[in-house]
Write a protein that holds these residues in place. Sequence first.
Motif, PDB file in Angstrom:
ATOM      1  N   ARG A  53      10.737   7.780 -17.163  1.00 50.56           N
ATOM      2  CA  ARG A  53      11.393   6.506 -16.932  1.00 50.56           C
ATOM      3  C   ARG A  53      11.001   5.953 -15.572  1.00 50.56           C
ATOM      4  O   ARG A  53      10.684   6.708 -14.646  1.00 50.56           O
ATOM      5  N   PRO A  54      11.027   4.629 -15.401  1.00 51.01           N
ATOM      6  CA  PRO A  54      10.668   4.033 -14.113  1.00 51.01           C
ATOM      7  C   PRO A  54      11.571   4.536 -12.992  1.00 51.01           C
ATOM      8  O   PRO A  54      12.777   4.722 -13.178  1.00 51.01           O
ATOM      9  N   VAL A  55      10.983   4.745 -11.846  1.00 52.78           N
ATOM     10  CA  VAL A  55      11.748   5.213 -10.696  1.00 52.78           C
ATOM     11  C   VAL A  55      12.176   4.014  -9.856  1.00 52.78           C
ATOM     12  O   VAL A  55      11.570   2.953  -9.905  1.00 52.78           O
ATOM     13  N   ALA A  56      13.251   4.212  -9.093  1.00 56.42           N
ATOM     14  CA  ALA A  56      13.717   3.154  -8.204  1.00 56.42           C
ATOM     15  C   ALA A  56      12.688   2.912  -7.109  1.00 56.42           C
ATOM     16  O   ALA A  56      11.956   3.815  -6.717  1.00 56.42           O
ATOM     17  N   GLY A  57      12.637   1.687  -6.625  1.00 61.36           N
ATOM     18  CA  GLY A  57      11.672   1.366  -5.586  1.00 61.36           C
ATOM     19  C   GLY A  57      12.185   0.247  -4.694  1.00 61.36           C
ATOM     20  O   GLY A  57      13.308  -0.245  -4.870  1.00 61.36           O
ATOM     21  N   PRO A  58      11.382  -0.195  -3.744  1.00 60.66           N
ATOM     22  CA  PRO A  58      11.841  -1.151  -2.732  1.00 60.66           C
ATOM     23  C   PRO A  58      12.191  -2.523  -3.285  1.00 60.66           C
ATOM     24  O   PRO A  58      12.931  -3.268  -2.648  1.00 60.66           O
ATOM     25  N   LEU A  59      11.681  -2.892  -4.474  1.00 60.72           N
ATOM     26  CA  LEU A  59      11.919  -4.231  -5.002  1.00 60.72           C
ATOM     27  C   LEU A  59      12.872  -4.252  -6.177  1.00 60.72           C
ATOM     28  O   LEU A  59      13.209  -5.316  -6.689  1.00 60.72           O
ATOM     29  N   ALA A  60      13.309  -3.096  -6.628  1.00 61.78           N
ATOM     30  CA  ALA A  60      14.138  -3.026  -7.827  1.00 61.78           C
ATOM     31  C   ALA A  60      15.512  -3.644  -7.610  1.00 61.78           C
ATOM     32  O   ALA A  60      16.075  -4.267  -8.502  1.00 61.78           O
ATOM     33  N   ALA A  61      16.071  -3.475  -6.421  1.00 55.66           N
ATOM     34  CA  ALA A  61      17.440  -3.926  -6.171  1.00 55.66           C
ATOM     35  C   ALA A  61      17.509  -5.100  -5.200  1.00 55.66           C
ATOM     36  O   ALA A  61      18.592  -5.475  -4.759  1.00 55.66           O
ATOM     37  N   GLY A  62      16.356  -5.703  -4.862  1.00 54.88           N
ATOM     38  CA  GLY A  62      16.374  -6.828  -3.947  1.00 54.88           C
ATOM     39  C   GLY A  62      16.506  -6.389  -2.500  1.00 54.88           C
ATOM     40  O   GLY A  62      16.088  -5.294  -2.128  1.00 54.88           O
ATOM     41  N   VAL A  63      17.107  -7.248  -1.668  1.00 56.08           N
ATOM     42  CA  VAL A  63      17.198  -6.959  -0.232  1.00 56.08           C
ATOM     43  C   VAL A  63      18.656  -6.781   0.166  1.00 56.08           C
ATOM     44  O   VAL A  63      19.579  -7.262  -0.494  1.00 56.08           O
ATOM     45  N   LEU A 102      -7.286  -6.598  -1.764  1.00 57.39           N
ATOM     46  CA  LEU A 102      -6.162  -6.313  -0.881  1.00 57.39           C
ATOM     47  C   LEU A 102      -6.450  -6.969   0.461  1.00 57.39           C
ATOM     48  O   LEU A 102      -7.578  -6.929   0.961  1.00 57.39           O
ATOM     49  N   SER A 103      -5.424  -7.552   1.079  1.00 52.77           N
ATOM     50  CA  SER A 103      -5.603  -8.251   2.350  1.00 52.77           C
ATOM     51  C   SER A 103      -4.535  -7.816   3.332  1.00 52.77           C
ATOM     52  O   SER A 103      -3.341  -7.861   3.028  1.00 52.77           O
ATOM     53  N   ALA A 104      -4.964  -7.412   4.527  1.00 52.98           N
ATOM     54  CA  ALA A 104      -4.016  -6.989   5.557  1.00 52.98           C
ATOM     55  C   ALA A 104      -3.167  -8.153   6.052  1.00 52.98           C
ATOM     56  O   ALA A 104      -2.061  -7.941   6.562  1.00 52.98           O
ATOM     57  N   SER A 105      -3.636  -9.384   5.882  1.00 49.94           N
ATOM     58  CA  SER A 105      -2.890 -10.544   6.355  1.00 49.94           C
ATOM     59  C   SER A 105      -2.049 -11.186   5.256  1.00 49.94           C
ATOM     60  O   SER A 105      -0.923 -11.624   5.502  1.00 49.94           O
ATOM     61  N   ALA A 106      -2.557 -11.244   4.036  1.00 50.61           N
ATOM     62  CA  ALA A 106      -1.852 -11.932   2.954  1.00 50.61           C
ATOM     63  C   ALA A 106      -1.135 -10.979   2.006  1.00 50.61           C
ATOM     64  O   ALA A 106      -0.276 -11.392   1.234  1.00 50.61           O
ATOM     65  N   GLY A 107      -1.492  -9.704   2.037  1.00 48.10           N
ATOM     66  CA  GLY A 107      -0.849  -8.725   1.180  1.00 48.10           C
ATOM     67  C   GLY A 107      -1.746  -8.302   0.027  1.00 48.10           C
ATOM     68  O   GLY A 107      -2.785  -8.915  -0.217  1.00 48.10           O
ATOM     69  N   PRO A 108      -1.315  -7.241  -0.636  1.00 50.82           N
ATOM     70  CA  PRO A 108      -0.114  -6.438  -0.357  1.00 50.82           C
ATOM     71  C   PRO A 108      -0.328  -5.547   0.857  1.00 50.82           C
ATOM     72  O   PRO A 108      -1.405  -4.963   1.008  1.00 50.82           O
ATOM     73  N   VAL A 109       0.698  -5.452   1.703  1.00 52.77           N
ATOM     74  CA  VAL A 109       0.563  -4.654   2.918  1.00 52.77           C
ATOM     75  C   VAL A 109       1.341  -3.346   2.858  1.00 52.77           C
ATOM     76  O   VAL A 109       1.276  -2.545   3.790  1.00 52.77           O
ATOM     77  N   ARG A 110       2.081  -3.126   1.776  1.00 50.23           N
ATOM     78  CA  ARG A 110       2.816  -1.882   1.622  1.00 50.23           C
ATOM     79  C   ARG A 110       2.518  -1.271   0.258  1.00 50.23           C
ATOM     80  O   ARG A 110       2.188  -1.961  -0.702  1.00 50.23           O
ATOM     81  N   ARG A 111       2.675   0.052   0.184  1.00 47.48           N
ATOM     82  CA  ARG A 111       2.538   0.769  -1.075  1.00 47.48           C
ATOM     83  C   ARG A 111       3.649   1.787  -1.170  1.00 47.48           C
ATOM     84  O   ARG A 111       3.882   2.574  -0.247  1.00 47.48           O
ATOM     85  N   SER A 112       4.350   1.789  -2.295  1.00 45.02           N
ATOM     86  CA  SER A 112       5.387   2.771  -2.576  1.00 45.02           C
ATOM     87  C   SER A 112       5.096   3.354  -3.953  1.00 45.02           C
ATOM     88  O   SER A 112       5.326   2.691  -4.976  1.00 45.02           O
ATOM     89  N   GLY A 113       4.582   4.573  -3.989  1.00 45.42           N
ATOM     90  CA  GLY A 113       4.118   5.127  -5.252  1.00 45.42           C
ATOM     91  C   GLY A 113       3.001   4.244  -5.787  1.00 45.42           C
ATOM     92  O   GLY A 113       2.073   3.895  -5.062  1.00 45.42           O
ATOM     93  N   PRO A 114       3.090   3.819  -7.047  1.00 44.25           N
ATOM     94  CA  PRO A 114       2.035   2.976  -7.594  1.00 44.25           C
ATOM     95  C   PRO A 114       2.182   1.505  -7.221  1.00 44.25           C
ATOM     96  O   PRO A 114       1.268   0.706  -7.464  1.00 44.25           O
ATOM     97  N   VAL A 115       3.318   1.121  -6.644  1.00 44.44           N
ATOM     98  CA  VAL A 115       3.626  -0.293  -6.433  1.00 44.44           C
ATOM     99  C   VAL A 115       2.967  -0.801  -5.153  1.00 44.44           C
ATOM    100  O   VAL A 115       3.244  -0.312  -4.052  1.00 44.44           O
ATOM    101  N   LEU A 116       2.097  -1.787  -5.299  1.00 42.18           N
ATOM    102  CA  LEU A 116       1.494  -2.492  -4.175  1.00 42.18           C
ATOM    103  C   LEU A 116       2.318  -3.749  -3.933  1.00 42.18           C
ATOM    104  O   LEU A 116       2.380  -4.634  -4.787  1.00 42.18           O
ATOM    105  N   TRP A 117       2.936  -3.862  -2.772  1.00 43.23           N
ATOM    106  CA  TRP A 117       3.913  -4.928  -2.564  1.00 43.23           C
ATOM    107  C   TRP A 117       3.883  -5.447  -1.137  1.00 43.23           C
ATOM    108  O   TRP A 117       3.042  -5.066  -0.349  1.00 43.23           O
ATOM    109  N   CYS A 118       4.813  -6.347  -0.833  1.00 34.68           N
ATOM    110  CA  CYS A 118       4.925  -7.041   0.456  1.00 34.68           C
ATOM    111  C   CYS A 118       3.758  -8.011   0.632  1.00 34.68           C
ATOM    112  O   CYS A 118       2.803  -7.746   1.357  1.00 34.68           O
TER     113      CYS A 118
END
Length: 246
Positions: A53-63, A102-118
């Motif tokens: 099943r999908p795991v929780a991550g930085p974008l699942a629950a918002g901010v 991938l761009s250091a200025s425009a993103g994605p600048v973070r990775r959490s498991g498989p998720v490329l985000w920010c």
Amino acid sequence: MRRVTESGAVDDRPFWQQRGWQLSAAFLVLVLCSGVVTAVARISGSEVDNRQRPVAGPLAAGVASGQSRPEGCRTDDADQDPPRKAPADVKWQNLNGAKVPLSASAGPVRRSGPVLWCFAHTPLGAVMAANVIPRHMSGADWETVTVQQVVAGTDRDVFVARRSSMPAVSAQYTASSLAGFMLVEYGPEKATVRLLIRQAATLYVRTDYTVVWDGGDWKLRPYEGGELHSQVTEVAGNGGFVMWTV
């Protein structure tokens, strides 16, 4: 799912055997499969689904309250001009049989498991999200990415049901490639990005993705009926597109 052809006939074949859906699926994974899928695995209600099943991550629950971005996500959002060229700091990474930018200025600048985000909250950040997020949908982590980077709702549920019905396919691919992009529409909360895909030396196709600013990052918003992108259309050339350089 029934479809009426251009000649007026009704196409009663299952959706995965219809040409329009096959073109969409082929584009979605950005590869041309070496074989033809002829059957779909079916799981009865009495059988146990053993998929992870999908795991929780930085974008699942918002901010969190008082924050504008998820924890650890910071970008320079000053440049609000539509992009006229690809970012100079792009690096290409292999992802599920295709290369993504991938761009250091425009993103994605973070990775959490498989998720490329920010992604940057800019027109170029929206472009990067539309180029990167869909590439996950051909891999084993598509569910986790969908939970965190596709806007929740009925259309997402339809996409999940359709994607879950697709059997595993041998990873023998002839890679298509991201050739360019066009920002069709942009606002701080919503953007439409048109992607240009090179499928052969002289063959291009295009399709649109819609991304929305949700939970402090750009996420894909599915179209009605669970499609993640608009109809895939062949185009004669690259006029009007900002081209990538690999």
